[in-house]
Design a protein around this motif. Structure first.
Motif, PDB file in Angstrom:
ATOM      1  N   GLU A 127      28.766  51.741  29.091  1.00  0.00           N
ATOM      2  CA  GLU A 127      29.180  52.933  29.833  1.00  0.00           C
ATOM      3  C   GLU A 127      29.256  52.640  31.326  1.00  0.00           C
ATOM      4  N   GLU A 128      28.318  51.845  31.829  1.00  0.00           N
ATOM      5  CA  GLU A 128      28.374  51.474  33.240  1.00  0.00           C
ATOM      6  C   GLU A 128      29.577  50.588  33.517  1.00  0.00           C
ATOM      7  N   LYS A 129      29.942  49.715  32.589  1.00  0.00           N
ATOM      8  CA  LYS A 129      31.154  48.907  32.752  1.00  0.00           C
ATOM      9  C   LYS A 129      32.387  49.811  32.798  1.00  0.00           C
ATOM     10  N   ARG A 130      32.399  50.813  31.949  1.00  0.00           N
ATOM     11  CA  ARG A 130      33.514  51.774  31.964  1.00  0.00           C
ATOM     12  C   ARG A 130      33.583  52.515  33.289  1.00  0.00           C
ATOM     13  N   LEU A 131      32.416  52.920  33.778  1.00  0.00           N
ATOM     14  CA  LEU A 131      32.364  53.619  35.061  1.00  0.00           C
ATOM     15  C   LEU A 131      32.905  52.746  36.185  1.00  0.00           C
ATOM     16  N   PHE A 132      32.407  51.518  36.281  1.00  0.00           N
ATOM     17  CA  PHE A 132      32.807  50.654  37.387  1.00  0.00           C
ATOM     18  C   PHE A 132      34.283  50.297  37.305  1.00  0.00           C
ATOM     19  N   ALA A 133      34.800  50.079  36.084  1.00  0.00           N
ATOM     20  CA  ALA A 133      36.229  49.776  35.942  1.00  0.00           C
ATOM     21  C   ALA A 133      37.073  50.965  36.405  1.00  0.00           C
ATOM     22  N   SER A 134      36.668  52.175  36.028  1.00  0.00           N
ATOM     23  CA  SER A 134      37.415  53.378  36.436  1.00  0.00           C
ATOM     24  C   SER A 134      37.324  53.584  37.940  1.00  0.00           C
ATOM     25  N   MET A 135      36.140  53.361  38.498  1.00  0.00           N
ATOM     26  CA  MET A 135      35.955  53.546  39.934  1.00  0.00           C
ATOM     27  C   MET A 135      36.787  52.543  40.725  1.00  0.00           C
ATOM     28  N   ARG A 136      36.792  51.283  40.303  1.00  0.00           N
ATOM     29  CA  ARG A 136      37.597  50.279  41.011  1.00  0.00           C
ATOM     30  C   ARG A 136      39.068  50.656  41.001  1.00  0.00           C
ATOM     31  N   GLU A 137      39.533  51.148  39.853  1.00  0.00           N
ATOM     32  CA  GLU A 137      40.927  51.581  39.753  1.00  0.00           C
ATOM     33  C   GLU A 137      41.204  52.756  40.698  1.00  0.00           C
ATOM     34  N   LEU A 138      40.266  53.678  40.772  1.00  0.00           N
ATOM     35  CA  LEU A 138      40.423  54.834  41.652  1.00  0.00           C
ATOM     36  C   LEU A 138      40.368  54.422  43.117  1.00  0.00           C
ATOM     37  N   TYR A 139      39.476  53.494  43.468  1.00  0.00           N
ATOM     38  CA  TYR A 139      39.407  53.019  44.852  1.00  0.00           C
ATOM     39  C   TYR A 139      40.747  52.427  45.275  1.00  0.00           C
ATOM     40  N   ALA A 140      41.270  51.531  44.431  1.00  0.00           N
ATOM     41  CA  ALA A 140      42.534  50.867  44.767  1.00  0.00           C
ATOM     42  C   ALA A 140      43.673  51.875  44.862  1.00  0.00           C
ATOM     43  N   GLY A 141      43.708  52.803  43.908  1.00  0.00           N
ATOM     44  CA  GLY A 141      44.773  53.805  43.934  1.00  0.00           C
ATOM     45  C   GLY A 141      44.689  54.710  45.147  1.00  0.00           C
ATOM     46  N   THR A 142      43.474  55.021  45.558  1.00  0.00           N
ATOM     47  CA  THR A 142      43.286  55.885  46.726  1.00  0.00           C
ATOM     48  C   THR A 142      43.679  55.160  48.010  1.00  0.00           C
ATOM     49  N   LEU A 143      43.329  53.887  48.111  1.00  0.00           N
ATOM     50  CA  LEU A 143      43.676  53.122  49.306  1.00  0.00           C
ATOM     51  C   LEU A 143      45.187  52.941  49.436  1.00  0.00           C
ATOM     52  N   GLY A 144      45.851  52.690  48.297  1.00  0.00           N
ATOM     53  CA  GLY A 144      47.296  52.478  48.354  1.00  0.00           C
ATOM     54  C   GLY A 144      47.640  51.195  49.092  1.00  0.00           C
ATOM     55  N   GLU A 145      48.926  51.023  49.315  1.00  0.00           N
ATOM     56  CA  GLU A 145      49.369  49.832  50.050  1.00  0.00           C
ATOM     57  C   GLU A 145      49.131  50.012  51.552  1.00  0.00           C
ATOM     58  N   PRO A 146      48.889  48.937  52.280  1.00  0.00           N
ATOM     59  CA  PRO A 146      48.969  47.529  51.858  1.00  0.00           C
ATOM     60  C   PRO A 146      47.701  47.001  51.192  1.00  0.00           C
ATOM     61  N   TYR A 147      46.725  47.875  50.964  1.00  0.00           N
ATOM     62  CA  TYR A 147      45.442  47.420  50.449  1.00  0.00           C
ATOM     63  C   TYR A 147      45.486  47.053  48.962  1.00  0.00           C
ATOM     64  N   THR A 148      46.207  47.819  48.155  1.00  0.00           N
ATOM     65  CA  THR A 148      46.171  47.632  46.706  1.00  0.00           C
ATOM     66  C   THR A 148      46.543  46.213  46.298  1.00  0.00           C
ATOM     67  N   SER A 149      47.542  45.641  46.939  1.00  0.00           N
ATOM     68  CA  SER A 149      47.993  44.299  46.576  1.00  0.00           C
ATOM     69  C   SER A 149      47.281  43.202  47.356  1.00  0.00           C
ATOM     70  N   ASP A 150      46.342  43.571  48.219  1.00  0.00           N
ATOM     71  CA  ASP A 150      45.600  42.591  49.009  1.00  0.00           C
ATOM     72  C   ASP A 150      44.522  41.960  48.128  1.00  0.00           C
ATOM     73  N   PRO A 151      44.533  40.631  47.926  1.00  0.00           N
ATOM     74  CA  PRO A 151      43.556  40.004  47.029  1.00  0.00           C
ATOM     75  C   PRO A 151      42.116  40.130  47.510  1.00  0.00           C
ATOM     76  N   ARG A 152      41.927  40.498  48.771  1.00  0.00           N
ATOM     77  CA  ARG A 152      40.565  40.635  49.297  1.00  0.00           C
ATOM     78  C   ARG A 152      39.916  41.963  48.932  1.00  0.00           C
ATOM     79  N   VAL A 153      40.749  42.920  48.531  1.00  0.00           N
ATOM     80  CA  VAL A 153      40.235  44.284  48.379  1.00  0.00           C
ATOM     81  C   VAL A 153      39.209  44.401  47.261  1.00  0.00           C
ATOM     82  N   ASP A 154      39.405  43.722  46.138  1.00  0.00           N
ATOM     83  CA  ASP A 154      38.428  43.805  45.047  1.00  0.00           C
ATOM     84  C   ASP A 154      37.037  43.387  45.511  1.00  0.00           C
ATOM     85  N   THR A 155      36.990  42.308  46.277  1.00  0.00           N
ATOM     86  CA  THR A 155      35.704  41.834  46.789  1.00  0.00           C
ATOM     87  C   THR A 155      35.114  42.824  47.779  1.00  0.00           C
TER      88      THR A 155
END
Length: 217
Positions: free
Chosen positions: A132-160
């Motif tokens: 369940e925590e893996k599900r939470l973190f995967a959903s949150m990471r997706e939401l973070y990236a979607g909220t930031l939008g470009e140019p952040y979403t495609s930036d390879p540094r953003v996940d880190t």
């Protein structure tokens, strides 16, 4: 002539009762802690018969496993609703940090924390919590990236940078849980926002020393 109200289906009634039980369980975890979150306590809070509770959750273990999923869903739903309100502009990265901080200081997070601590020595609870925590973190990471939008979403540094943000703010939330210091906490948040901007290449490194600067794409 008033329109007659449609009767709820059995599935709808079941879902409503289940949500009521799990909501009461989350309240009990937050207010009383893991050890005191029993079927009897949840029954009293929910105002339901014990048989009704045990029809949905036959054992305390089943109740707590159900609470894990409920808390994860609540955090995802709340974050998604708040993320939808973030406006485009130079302050978007700071706004996402604020979103993460609100999640990690919310009652839902502290209720979930009770289960994290208990899962350290409870193998069955840990087995239910980890996916369940893996599900939470995967959903949150997706939401973070979607909220930031470009140019952040495609930036390879953003996940880190997102991982750093979650880890740092989780630690800050735990550190201030028992001895809150608003000034020190706010200073750490401000410094991390500047550090993120530098790490993302939005500000020169000197900004870490000189002040908040203007953060934008």
């Amino acid at each position: 002539m008033p329109v007659p109200r449609s009767r709820r289906t059995q599935a709808e009634r079941r879902a409503t009762t289940r949500a009521r039980i799990l909501g009461s369980t989350a309240e009990c975890l937050l207010e009383r802690g893991y050890a005191a979150t029993t079927i009897s306590e949840v029954q009293e809070r929910a105002g339901l018969a014990r048989g009704t509770i045990q029809h949905h959750f036959p054992t305390r273990a089943a109740l707590l496993v159900g609470a894990i999923s409920h808390l994860v869903d609540s955090r995802i739903e709340r974050f998604r609703a708040e993320a939808a309100l973030v406006e485009d502009g130079p302050g978007k990265m700071q706004a996402v940090v604020d979103l993460v901080w609100r999640d990690l200081t919310s009652p839902v997070f502290f209720a979930a924390l009770e289960l994290w601590v208990a899962a350290r020595t409870d193998a069955d609870l840990r087995a239910a919590l980890v996916p369940e925590e893996k599900r939470l973190f995967a959903s949150m990471r997706e939401l973070y990236a979607g909220t930031l939008g470009e140019p952040y979403t495609s930036d390879p540094r953003v996940d880190t940078l997102v991982e750093f943000t979650v880890d740092l703010l989780t630690g800050l939330s735990l550190a201030t849980m028992l001895a809150p210091d608003g000034g020190a906490r706010d200073a750490v948040l401000a410094r991390w926002k500047r550090a993120l901007a530098v790490l993302a290449g939005l500000l020169p490194a000197v900004e870490l020393l000189d002040g908040p600067g203007t953060i934008g794409p």
